[in-house]
Design a protein around this motif. Structure first.
Motif, mmCIF file in Angstrom:
data_model
loop_
_atom_site.group_PDB
_atom_site.id
_atom_site.type_symbol
_atom_site.label_atom_id
_atom_site.label_comp_id
_atom_site.label_asym_id
_atom_site.label_seq_id
_atom_site.Cartn_x
_atom_site.Cartn_y
_atom_site.Cartn_z
ATOM 1 N N GLY A 184 0.834 -1.223 0.000
ATOM 2 C CA GLY A 184 0.000 0.000 0.000
ATOM 3 C C GLY A 184 0.855 1.253 0.000
ATOM 4 O O GLY A 184 0.339 2.363 -0.093
ATOM 5 N N PHE A 185 2.150 1.085 0.112
ATOM 6 C CA PHE A 185 3.038 2.251 0.072
ATOM 7 C C PHE A 185 4.456 1.772 -0.170
ATOM 8 O O PHE A 185 4.744 0.575 -0.110
ATOM 9 C CB PHE A 185 2.969 3.033 1.395
ATOM 10 N N ARG A 186 5.347 2.671 -0.449
ATOM 11 C CA ARG A 186 6.777 2.419 -0.497
ATOM 12 C C ARG A 186 7.459 3.549 0.229
ATOM 13 O O ARG A 186 7.062 4.705 0.091
ATOM 14 C CB ARG A 186 7.310 2.421 -1.947
ATOM 15 N N ILE A 187 8.452 3.203 1.022
ATOM 16 C CA ILE A 187 9.261 4.254 1.627
ATOM 17 C C ILE A 187 10.417 4.509 0.677
ATOM 18 O O ILE A 187 11.208 3.617 0.356
ATOM 19 C CB ILE A 187 9.829 3.816 2.997
ATOM 20 N N ILE A 238 5.561 6.950 0.039
ATOM 21 C CA ILE A 238 4.711 7.224 -1.119
ATOM 22 C C ILE A 238 3.662 6.141 -1.224
ATOM 23 O O ILE A 238 3.986 4.948 -1.294
ATOM 24 C CB ILE A 238 5.558 7.290 -2.412
ATOM 25 N N ARG A 239 2.418 6.574 -1.250
ATOM 26 C CA ARG A 239 1.328 5.607 -1.138
ATOM 27 C C ARG A 239 0.878 5.088 -2.489
ATOM 28 O O ARG A 239 1.058 5.725 -3.528
ATOM 29 C CB ARG A 239 0.135 6.263 -0.442
ATOM 30 N N CYS A 240 0.275 3.903 -2.415
ATOM 31 C CA CYS A 240 -0.422 3.386 -3.599
ATOM 32 C C CYS A 240 -1.846 3.910 -3.535
ATOM 33 O O CYS A 240 -2.337 4.307 -2.471
ATOM 34 C CB CYS A 240 -0.424 1.855 -3.571
ATOM 35 N N HIS A 241 -2.532 3.923 -4.700
ATOM 36 C CA HIS A 241 -3.908 4.424 -4.645
ATOM 37 C C HIS A 241 -4.787 3.497 -3.817
ATOM 38 O O HIS A 241 -5.766 3.889 -3.216
ATOM 39 C CB HIS A 241 -4.487 4.623 -6.041
ATOM 40 N N LYS A 242 -4.359 2.203 -3.790
ATOM 41 C CA LYS A 242 -5.090 1.275 -2.922
ATOM 42 C C LYS A 242 -4.321 1.214 -1.613
ATOM 43 O O LYS A 242 -3.263 0.598 -1.528
ATOM 44 C CB LYS A 242 -5.163 -0.105 -3.577
ATOM 45 N N THR A 243 -4.807 1.940 -0.618
ATOM 46 C CA THR A 243 -4.037 2.130 0.606
ATOM 47 C C THR A 243 -3.824 0.827 1.375
ATOM 48 O O THR A 243 -2.867 0.692 2.116
ATOM 49 C CB THR A 243 -4.726 3.155 1.529
ATOM 50 N N THR A 244 -4.752 -0.159 1.168
ATOM 51 C CA THR A 244 -4.585 -1.434 1.854
ATOM 52 C C THR A 244 -3.541 -2.298 1.162
ATOM 53 O O THR A 244 -3.126 -3.330 1.679
ATOM 54 C CB THR A 244 -5.919 -2.199 1.906
ATOM 55 N N GLY A 245 -3.135 -1.936 -0.005
ATOM 56 C CA GLY A 245 -2.087 -2.657 -0.727
ATOM 57 C C GLY A 245 -2.642 -3.755 -1.603
ATOM 58 O O GLY A 245 -3.754 -4.254 -1.405
ATOM 59 N N HIS A 246 -1.902 -4.034 -2.683
ATOM 60 C CA HIS A 246 -2.311 -5.098 -3.610
ATOM 61 C C HIS A 246 -1.730 -6.442 -3.231
ATOM 62 O O HIS A 246 -2.001 -7.439 -3.850
ATOM 63 C CB HIS A 246 -1.868 -4.742 -5.029
ATOM 64 N N GLY A 247 -0.857 -6.480 -2.224
ATOM 65 C CA GLY A 247 -0.213 -7.724 -1.829
ATOM 66 C C GLY A 247 0.783 -8.172 -2.873
ATOM 67 O O GLY A 247 1.327 -7.373 -3.636
ATOM 68 N N GLY A 248 0.955 -9.484 -2.980
ATOM 69 C CA GLY A 248 1.904 -10.001 -3.976
ATOM 70 C C GLY A 248 1.270 -9.994 -5.348
ATOM 71 O O GLY A 248 0.094 -10.300 -5.511
ATOM 72 N N GLU A 249 2.033 -9.613 -6.375
ATOM 73 C CA GLU A 249 1.458 -9.563 -7.724
ATOM 74 C C GLU A 249 2.582 -9.637 -8.753
ATOM 75 O O GLU A 249 3.733 -9.280 -8.459
ATOM 76 C CB GLU A 249 0.639 -8.285 -7.917
#
Lengths: 584, 372
Positions: free
Chosen positions: A332-335, A341-352
């Motif tokens: 859901g983010f990267r430091i 810096i956040r992803c638009h999906k704040t809960t995160g996409h997990g592994g992909e």
């Protein structure tokens, strides 16, 4: 009575002799003037007597790709008065004021002004001119002229542009192709009397004007109309600030449609839209008019956002730093350095996988990929896709991209660039780069002008544009097409699906600067057919209200347009409904 | 012998100068053609009738010719009785016009009686010719005396001065007539050379006193440089563009309003433009033929009075022709003098033809046996 004496006679002879002598002197003087100085005075006299009057050339017409007339000329009249020839000033004032719908005082002022010629009104409808001619008023001149006329009013207004009082182009294609459209004015050399009135029956030298060349565009009136309708619809339902749309052929750069809704009426280019009876200062009004005439597709830059992930992905594939199956993880983010810096999906996409990350438009995936490419290689690929220079579209005032200086790019900048932030490009730069990505790797020049035809000589000048083969590898292009098709088929662009067609595309929701002001630009860029695209389309919805996600509101606009224009362009559905499941 | 014989008003002579009549008729007719050519364009614009000026001038020409033939039958000795009255009337008229005359083009030169308008200065010229001829022929023996000469000059100067008040050019022409008559009558030369020097000195003084005349001289020297040189320049354009054979009758461009009132003083420049150097010299030759005939008549007149009348007329026509042509060719500074018989102007033409009638009257009394 005195008689004549001899000396009287002698003196008479002397007087006569003096007279004869003087006469001879005058004859010498005359000979000097009329033989030696003759040419000199003849030239001066001719300069004085001859007037050159230019005859306006008719402006060339503009046609769309199917030969539909979109910029025509209609005959109009210019009404002027010649003070010295007016016999009945009162009648002239009365008739002109009533027929031309002018104030009597205004007309009277001009009629009574002692000048060789005073213009009363130009661009008068021909019927009114004919009517005035029937009054047969002495001293009133009615000159035929041409005025630009746009049969489709607001159709592609910001692209076509309009002309000024002297038939010169002011904005748009009318400016860009002015030298072809203008034609060559003719002239009449006439002899005039001292008042400047032409002498009837005097021989005159006439050079006929040459009509301007016709311009044929790649624009298609029907596609433009569909696009405009779709743009207007979304503009109204989303109460957006504006909606821009570009539809073009990615194979050769021909633009089928370019919409900047709200468009203005080309036949009344100086009338502000949403006229609220407000009186503006002339400076303010000019500012508003310039705003109204502005072609946002090429004149304005914006942060492209997620649609720019196409470019990052292309760079990564081109440099071989990633494959579709590479896996990433999104919390859901990267430091990055000191920033989160956040992803638009704040809960995160997990592994992909990379492919899934592309379909999900996952920011952390692209930050990683961008970092893998590195800033130098990234810029090299931007350059291959033409993102550092103007596209060279045949419209005036094209803006250029705004990029970081290479040496200023740190990890944060590289990360944000990777998902289309912190840089600015124009919509036309984006779609041009996208065309290169999907057309097999060839750079194209987006354009409207196809050919220029001289109607008199039938001479055809085909306009050519720069193209460069193999700017990127064909393999990269093929992989990108698959990725883009997957976005529409299974990812964020699913709202652009059309039964029976293979569509590729990418959505974006860009935040407008300054960040966090709650204003967005939702966009979608699409291609059809996805495996061999011949129609590329980009839509930008500026400041929509309510839902602002590109995938939700922009993708359906392109879908609607495609539904109309794909069959129109002869693209038959490749599969029937129901087969879709099997394909998946 | 002449004193005892009772004179009849009309008389039949032994001689009549047909050459003069012929030249006059040619000049008048040519004048009418040129007036139509020069004025038709502006007349049509102004009055809607291209022949407006032609018709008026034509009427005056017929009237004038009738007067000429009538006057030519009058024994010119009868005028002697009228000279003093004529002189007084002229002075009266000139005073009247000075005080009450109607203005035309900024100068008061006209008297209007109903539909008839005339310039008293035109009458004054004829009167002065006969008056001075009479006065001088009466004292021909004494004319060489300065006293007598100055007396005649002084009496003439009153009229010349009155004319000069409103019309300097006519005054100069009148003065020239008086001087020429005196010159012919007098056996001396020195007096006239002296007068010429005084006149030159006076001219210099005049120019020094009236700077506006100096401006005229400057314009004359370089008409291109001054706005007021416009008319002169237009005249030169017309003359210059004529070339050797001209543009052809009626083909003038300069008459299209570039030369203001081209049917008046400037008519000769249009003649040059339309008929070329050839036509212009033909016109000058016509005038010279007329001057030659006048010279013959003057030299052979029955008496000094008749001779001096003809000399006066000769001086009148010659000065006007020479000054007019000199002005249009910018040979001398501009001044408004008409071209006799050709320029537009009703009174001027009628009085000129009356003068010619008087001359023809003189020619009738020539004794042919004197010229075997």
């Amino acid at each position: 009575m005195e008689k004549n004496k001899t000396y009287n006679k002698r003196k008479i002879m002397i007087v006569a002799g003096v007279i004869f002598l003087c006469s001879i002197l005058l004859c010498v003087r005359l000979s000097y003037l009329m033989v030696k100085r003759s040419q000199y005075y003849q030239k001066l006299a001719l300069d004085l007597h001859q007037r050159e009057r230019s005859i306006k050339a008719e402006r060339g017409e503009i046609y769309d790709r199917n030969g539909v007339l979109i910029a025509a000329n209609k005959p109009v009249c210019t009404i002027s008065v010649i003070h010295s020839q007016i016999k009945d000033p009162n009648k002239v004032v009365k008739v002109l004021a009533s027929e031309l719908d002018l104030k009597e005082e205004e007309v009277r002022k001009k009629v009574e002004k002692v000048s060789s010629r005073e213009k009363i009104k130009s661009n008068v409808e021909k019927e009114i001119g004919d009517k005035l001619r029937e009054y047969d008023l002495a001293g009133v001149m009615i000159d035929e002229d041409y005025k630009r006329y746009y049969p489709y009013n607001e159709l592609a207004s910001k692209v076509i542009g309009f002309t000024g009082a002297d038939n010169q182009g002011i904005v748009g294609l009318e400016v860009k192709y002015d030298k072809y459209l203008q034609g060559k004015p003719g002239s009449i050399l006439t002899l005039t009397d001292a008042r400047g009135v032409e002498i009837k029956n005097a021989s005159e030298d006439r050079v006929e004007p040459q009509k301007g060349c016709s311009l044929y565009l790649s624009l298609d009136v029907n596609i433009q109309t569909y696009a405009q309708q779709a743009a207007r619809k979304i503009y109204q339902t989303k109460e957006a600030k504006s909606v821009s749309m570009i539809i073009m052929n990615p194979q050769n750069g021909e633009i089928y449609a370019m919409v900047n809704w709200p468009e203005f009426d080309l036949n009344q280019p100086y009338t502000l839209m949403n006229e609220t009876n407000q009186v503006y200062s002339s400076k303010k009004k000019q500012e508003l008019l310039n705003q109204m005439w502005r072609n946002k597709c090429i004149n304005d830059t914006y942060e492209p956002g997620s649609t720019f992930k196409m470019v990052t992905a292309t760079a990564a594939l081109e440099e071989g730093v990633v494959t579709k199956k590479d896996t990433f993880s999104c919390p859901g983010f990267r430091i990055v350095e000191d920033r989160r810096i956040r992803c638009h999906k704040t809960t995160g996409h997990g592994g992909e996988t990379f492919e899934q990350g592309f379909m999900n438009s996952c920011n952390p995936v692209f930050m990683d990929v961008g970092a893998r490419v590195g800033k130098e290689k990234m810029y090299e690929n931007y350059k291959k896709l033409g993102l550092f220079k103007k596209t060279g579209i045949d419209l005036p005032g094209e803006a250029n991209s705004i990029m970081h200086k290479l040496e200023n790019i740190k990890a944060v900048e590289l990360a944000t660039m990777s998902f289309g932030q912190s840089i600015q490009i124009t919509p036309i730069q984006l779609i041009s780069a996208a065309c290169t990505i999907v057309n097999g790797g060839k750079t194209i020049t987006p354009h409207f002008g196809v050919k220029v035809v001289n109607e008199q000589t039938k001479e055809i000048t085909t306009l050519t544009y720069e193209e460069k083969e193999h700017a990127i590898k064909k393999e990269t292009s093929d992989q990108m097409k698959e990725l883009l098709e997957a976005v529409v088929a299974k990812g964020g662009g699913s709202k652009a699906q059309i039964e029976g067609y293979r569509i590729g595309g990418k959505t974006a929701t860009s935040q407008k600067l300054p960040r966090g002001n709650g204003k967005y630009i939702s966009s979608f860029i699409g291609f059809a057919p996805a495996n061999n695209p011949t129609v590329a389309a980009l839509v930008l919805i500026d400041e929509p209200t309510g839902i602002y996600y590109g995938g939700t509101i922009a993708a359906p606009v392109i879908k609607e347009v495609y539904e109309n224009i794909l069959p129109y362009l002869g693209l038959e559905p490749e599969y029937k409904a129901g087969n879709e499941e099997k394909e998946e | 012998m002449a004193k005892t014989k009772k004179r009849k008003l009309f008389m039949k002579g032994e001689y009549f100068d047909y050459t003069t009549v012929f030249v006059i008729l040619v000049l008048v007719c040519f004048g009418l053609v040129m007036i139509y050519s020069t004025s038709s364009y502006s007349a049509y614009i102004k009055f809607g009738d291209a022949a407006y000026f032609l018709k008026r001038q034509g009427t005056f020409a017929l009237l004038g010719l009738a007067c000429m033939f009538f006057v030519s039958r009058i024994d010119y000795h009868n005028y002697k009785k009228l000279t003093l009255i004529g002189y007084v009337v002229s002075v009266g008229l000139l005073l009247f016009v000075f005080l009450f005359g109607s203005e035309k083009l900024g100068a008061k030169r006209w008297i209007e009686i109903g539909p008839i308008q005339f310039q008293p200065s035109e009458i004054a010229k004829i009167v002065m010719i006969i008056f001075v001829a009479h006065m001088v022929s009466n004292c021909a023996a004494e004319i060489k005396k300065w006293k007598i000469l100055l007396k005649v000059l002084f009496i003439s100067a009153i009229v010349v001065g009155l004319i000069a008040m409103e019309n300097l050019s006519t005054a100069i022409v009148t003065l020239a007539i008086v001087i020429v008559i005196l010159f012919v009558a007098s056996p001396k030369y020195g007096q006239f050379i002296g007068m010429g020097m005084i006149a030159a000195a006076g001219m210099g003084l005049f120019l020094a006193l009236f700077p506006y005349r100096i401006e005229r001289v400057k314009i004359w020297l370089a008409p291109e440089k001054y706005e007021k040189g416009f008319q002169t320049l237009q005249s030169l354009y017309a003359i210059g563009s004529g070339g050797i054979f001209g543009k052809g009758l009626g083909q003038s461009m300069q008459k299209m309003g570039f030369i203001p009132e081209s049917h008046n003083d400037m008519i000769f420049s249009v003649i040059c433009e339309e008929l070329g150097l050839f036509g212009a010299i033909c016109v000058i030759i016509l005038f010279l033929v007329l001057i030659w005939r006048l010279m013959i008549i003057a030299a052979n007149a029955k008496d000094l009075f008749g001779s001096l009348i003809v000399v006066g007329v000769m001086a009148h026509i010659a000065t006007q022709v020479l000054v007019n042509i000199a002005v249009v060719t910018n040979t001398i500074p501009p001044t408004g003098v008409t071209l006799p018989f050709i320029s537009y102007g009703g009174t001027s033409l009628v009085f000129l033809l009356i003068e010619m009638g008087i001359v023809l009257g003189v020619s009738r009394q020539i004794k042919l046996e004197q010229h075997p």
